[in-house]
Design an enzyme around this catalytic site. Structure first.
Site, PDB file in Angstrom:
ATOM      1  N   ASN A 102       0.820  -1.211   0.000  1.00  0.00           N
ATOM      2  CA  ASN A 102       0.000   0.000   0.000  1.00  0.00           C
ATOM      3  C   ASN A 102       0.853   1.259   0.000  1.00  0.00           C
ATOM      4  O   ASN A 102       1.956   1.282   0.544  1.00  0.00           O
ATOM      5  CB  ASN A 102      -0.927   0.006   1.222  1.00  0.00           C
ATOM      6  CG  ASN A 102      -1.909  -1.150   1.175  1.00  0.00           C
ATOM      7  OD1 ASN A 102      -2.022  -1.811   0.155  1.00  0.00           O
ATOM      8  ND2 ASN A 102      -2.603  -1.401   2.271  1.00  0.00           N
ATOM      9  N   ASP A 104      -0.708   4.270   0.898  1.00  0.00           N
ATOM     10  CA  ASP A 104      -1.588   5.271   1.515  1.00  0.00           C
ATOM     11  C   ASP A 104      -1.067   5.853   2.824  1.00  0.00           C
ATOM     12  O   ASP A 104      -1.626   6.824   3.345  1.00  0.00           O
ATOM     13  CB  ASP A 104      -3.004   4.683   1.719  1.00  0.00           C
ATOM     14  CG  ASP A 104      -3.015   3.387   2.541  1.00  0.00           C
ATOM     15  OD1 ASP A 104      -2.137   3.199   3.413  1.00  0.00           O
ATOM     16  OD2 ASP A 104      -3.925   2.557   2.316  1.00  0.00           O
ATOM     17  N   HIS A 119       5.784  -0.641  -2.636  1.00  0.00           N
ATOM     18  CA  HIS A 119       5.320   0.067  -3.841  1.00  0.00           C
ATOM     19  C   HIS A 119       5.388   1.581  -3.684  1.00  0.00           C
ATOM     20  O   HIS A 119       4.741   2.301  -4.446  1.00  0.00           O
ATOM     21  CB  HIS A 119       3.892  -0.387  -4.202  1.00  0.00           C
ATOM     22  CG  HIS A 119       3.831  -1.793  -4.723  1.00  0.00           C
ATOM     23  ND1 HIS A 119       2.665  -2.498  -4.915  1.00  0.00           N
ATOM     24  CD2 HIS A 119       4.830  -2.636  -5.109  1.00  0.00           C
ATOM     25  CE1 HIS A 119       2.941  -3.709  -5.386  1.00  0.00           C
ATOM     26  NE2 HIS A 119       4.237  -3.821  -5.494  1.00  0.00           N
ATOM     27  N   CYS A 127      11.290  13.056  -9.169  1.00  0.00           N
ATOM     28  CA  CYS A 127      11.422  13.511 -10.553  1.00  0.00           C
ATOM     29  C   CYS A 127      11.240  12.340 -11.517  1.00  0.00           C
ATOM     30  O   CYS A 127      11.812  11.270 -11.311  1.00  0.00           O
ATOM     31  CB  CYS A 127      12.788  14.168 -10.736  1.00  0.00           C
ATOM     32  SG  CYS A 127      13.102  14.582 -12.464  1.00  0.00           S
ATOM     33  N   CYS A 130      15.159  12.210 -13.233  1.00  0.00           N
ATOM     34  CA  CYS A 130      16.368  11.867 -12.463  1.00  0.00           C
ATOM     35  C   CYS A 130      16.036  11.186 -11.131  1.00  0.00           C
ATOM     36  O   CYS A 130      16.947  10.817 -10.396  1.00  0.00           O
ATOM     37  CB  CYS A 130      17.229  13.115 -12.234  1.00  0.00           C
ATOM     38  SG  CYS A 130      16.529  14.263 -11.034  1.00  0.00           S
ATOM     39  N   ASN A 210      -8.623 -12.711   4.314  1.00  0.00           N
ATOM     40  CA  ASN A 210      -9.219 -12.134   3.105  1.00  0.00           C
ATOM     41  C   ASN A 210     -10.611 -12.734   2.946  1.00  0.00           C
ATOM     42  O   ASN A 210     -10.754 -13.961   2.982  1.00  0.00           O
ATOM     43  CB  ASN A 210      -8.340 -12.503   1.887  1.00  0.00           C
ATOM     44  CG  ASN A 210      -8.692 -11.702   0.647  1.00  0.00           C
ATOM     45  OD1 ASN A 210      -9.853 -11.436   0.379  1.00  0.00           O
ATOM     46  ND2 ASN A 210      -7.678 -11.330  -0.117  1.00  0.00           N
ATOM     47  N   PRO A 211     -11.644 -11.915   2.752  1.00  0.00           N
ATOM     48  CA  PRO A 211     -12.992 -12.488   2.576  1.00  0.00           C
ATOM     49  C   PRO A 211     -13.092 -13.372   1.334  1.00  0.00           C
ATOM     50  O   PRO A 211     -13.986 -14.213   1.242  1.00  0.00           O
ATOM     51  CB  PRO A 211     -13.894 -11.254   2.430  1.00  0.00           C
ATOM     52  CG  PRO A 211     -13.102 -10.092   2.939  1.00  0.00           C
ATOM     53  CD  PRO A 211     -11.650 -10.445   2.760  1.00  0.00           C
TER      54      PRO A 211
HETATM   55  P1  OAD Z   1      -6.232  -5.965  -4.853  1.00  0.00           P
HETATM   56  O1  OAD Z   1      -7.302  -4.979  -5.138  1.00  0.00           O
HETATM   57  O2  OAD Z   1      -5.696  -6.751  -5.999  1.00  0.00           O
HETATM   58  O3  OAD Z   1      -6.744  -7.004  -3.775  1.00  0.00           O
HETATM   59  C1  OAD Z   1      -7.386  -6.580  -2.612  1.00  0.00           C
HETATM   60  C2  OAD Z   1      -7.795  -7.808  -1.827  1.00  0.00           C
HETATM   61  O4  OAD Z   1      -8.339  -7.373  -0.603  1.00  0.00           O
HETATM   62  C3  OAD Z   1      -8.866  -8.661  -2.510  1.00  0.00           C
HETATM   63  O5  OAD Z   1      -8.425 -10.012  -2.574  1.00  0.00           O
HETATM   64  C4  OAD Z   1     -10.085  -8.534  -1.590  1.00  0.00           C
HETATM   65  O6  OAD Z   1     -10.843  -9.735  -1.498  1.00  0.00           O
HETATM   66  C5  OAD Z   1      -9.440  -8.203  -0.264  1.00  0.00           C
HETATM   67  N1  OAD Z   1     -10.289  -7.437   0.680  1.00  0.00           N
HETATM   68  C6  OAD Z   1     -11.288  -6.563   0.407  1.00  0.00           C
HETATM   69  N2  OAD Z   1     -11.796  -6.061   1.550  1.00  0.00           N
HETATM   70  C7  OAD Z   1     -11.098  -6.623   2.573  1.00  0.00           C
HETATM   71  C8  OAD Z   1     -11.132  -6.504   4.002  1.00  0.00           C
HETATM   72  N3  OAD Z   1     -12.015  -5.701   4.626  1.00  0.00           N
HETATM   73  N4  OAD Z   1     -10.257  -7.243   4.723  1.00  0.00           N
HETATM   74  C9  OAD Z   1      -9.357  -8.076   4.117  1.00  0.00           C
HETATM   75  N5  OAD Z   1      -9.290  -8.212   2.781  1.00  0.00           N
HETATM   76  C10 OAD Z   1     -10.123  -7.505   2.016  1.00  0.00           C
HETATM   77  O7  OAD Z   1      -5.065  -5.176  -4.082  1.00  0.00           O
HETATM   78  P2  OAD Z   1      -3.539  -5.619  -3.865  1.00  0.00           P
HETATM   79  O8  OAD Z   1      -3.414  -7.080  -3.717  1.00  0.00           O
HETATM   80  O9  OAD Z   1      -3.007  -4.742  -2.806  1.00  0.00           O
HETATM   81  O10 OAD Z   1       0.108  -1.832  -7.387  1.00  0.00           O
HETATM   82  O11 OAD Z   1      -2.906  -5.194  -5.248  1.00  0.00           O
HETATM   83  C11 OAD Z   1      -1.523  -5.305  -5.421  1.00  0.00           C
HETATM   84  C12 OAD Z   1      -1.027  -4.169  -6.276  1.00  0.00           C
HETATM   85  O12 OAD Z   1      -1.788  -4.093  -7.495  1.00  0.00           O
HETATM   86  C13 OAD Z   1      -1.214  -2.780  -5.656  1.00  0.00           C
HETATM   87  O13 OAD Z   1      -0.155  -2.442  -4.799  1.00  0.00           O
HETATM   88  C14 OAD Z   1      -1.237  -1.897  -6.859  1.00  0.00           C
HETATM   89  C15 OAD Z   1      -2.125  -2.715  -7.743  1.00  0.00           C
HETATM   90  O14 OAD Z   1      -2.015  -2.487  -9.117  1.00  0.00           O
HETATM   91  C16 OAD Z   1       0.569  -0.722  -7.910  1.00  0.00           C
HETATM   92  O15 OAD Z   1      -0.100   0.286  -8.029  1.00  0.00           O
HETATM   93  C17 OAD Z   1       2.002  -0.839  -8.314  1.00  0.00           C
END
Ligand code: OAD
Length: 245
Positions: A102, A104, A119, A127, A130, A210-211
């Protein structure tokens, strides 16, 4: 009621090394969108337009305004019970780290320690040419570097490599931990998605929160299919009873 009976507490002690590996799902209960859920960012936007070097070169204003909105949303959001419970876990287990995909900043705002942001971070600018860190003036969306390059968010875009030293540190923690939590990630983006597999291969206990099921689920020791803000506080209670002095 969360079933924790399958966590082998006898294999853990207060010196155990714990990795909290997180993705967008841990911030969902703070009101921030995930990427791949039906209402996620990538259901509404083309990731290559908003999160790639080519997309930025094509339409800087579009990309910068999308990140400005995400920054605003992140600043308005508060860390939730899942982020806050990690802080409590870290007091019980001093050898624990947070490895997050994340950007955020909510882990730090919840008081988590030893955070590896694989990430990058939405609240930093660098920049485009550079890669030098840049300060974004208050309220501004863009800034120009002294080298003439445009400021861009200091996050990892598609096609870019992760900071190699951060990645190797994360891999090292994953290989050496006793317990690995994979929380709120769809586990589809690599190399970050490799970490649960490394932990599993090295013999750690791996718990997924994870749900929804993920490609990693069949390998997890246990998959807890409820929101992180519900599961982590319940788990903490069990751990506290088992390990608090
Ligand atoms: P995803 O959106 O791919 O996955 C989010 C996961 O969180 C899903 O499997 C949901 O089921 C789960 N979820 C939703 N609500 C939840 C809750 N309350 N408690 C627990 N789990 C929950 O997001 P990431 O796996 O973080 O990269 O994605 C990986 C990367 O892909 C991100 O860092 C971003 C994205 O493109 C970049 O921007 C480089």
């Amino acid at each position: 009621m969360i079933q924790v009976s399958r966590i082998p507490f006898e294999r853990l002690n207060p010196d155990s090394q714990i990795v909290f590996f997180t993705g967008a799902g841990i911030s969902a209960e703070s009101g921030l969108a995930t990427f791949r859920d039906p209402d996620g960012h990538w259901a509404k936007h083309d990731p290559m337009q908003l999160a790639s070097r080519a997309g930025f070169q094509q339409d800087q204003e579009l990309v910068l305004s999308w990140y400005a909105q995400r920054r605003k949303n992140a600043l308005r959001a508060d860390p939730n019970d899942a982020h806050r419970t990690i802080t409590r876990f870290q007091k019980l287990f001093p050898h624990s780290v947070v490895i997050t995909q994340n950007v955020d900043g909510l882990h730090a705002r919840a008081g988590n320690q030893r955070i590896l942001e694989l990430h990058g971070n939405l609240h930093r600018t660098k920049c485009f040419l550079c890669h030098r860190p840049l300060a974004l003036p208050d309220g501004a969306q863009s800034v120009i570097c002294s080298c003439g390059g445009a400021g861009r968010p200091d996050v990892v875009w598609f096609g870019e490599t992760l900071d190699p030293s951060l990645l190797s540190e994360a891999m090292e923690y994953s290989r050496n931990c006793d317990l690995f939590f994979s929380i709120g990630t769809s586990n589809q983006i690599f190399p970050a998605g490799e970490l649960p597999y490394l932990a599993r291969k090295a013999g750690a206990i791996v718990i997924e929160i994870n749900p929804q099921a993920t490609p990693f689920s069949p390998l997890a020791d246990q998959s807890l299919r409820e929101p992180a803000g519900v599961v982590l506080p319940a788990l903490y209670k069990e751990f506290h009873e088992a390990f608090a002095a």
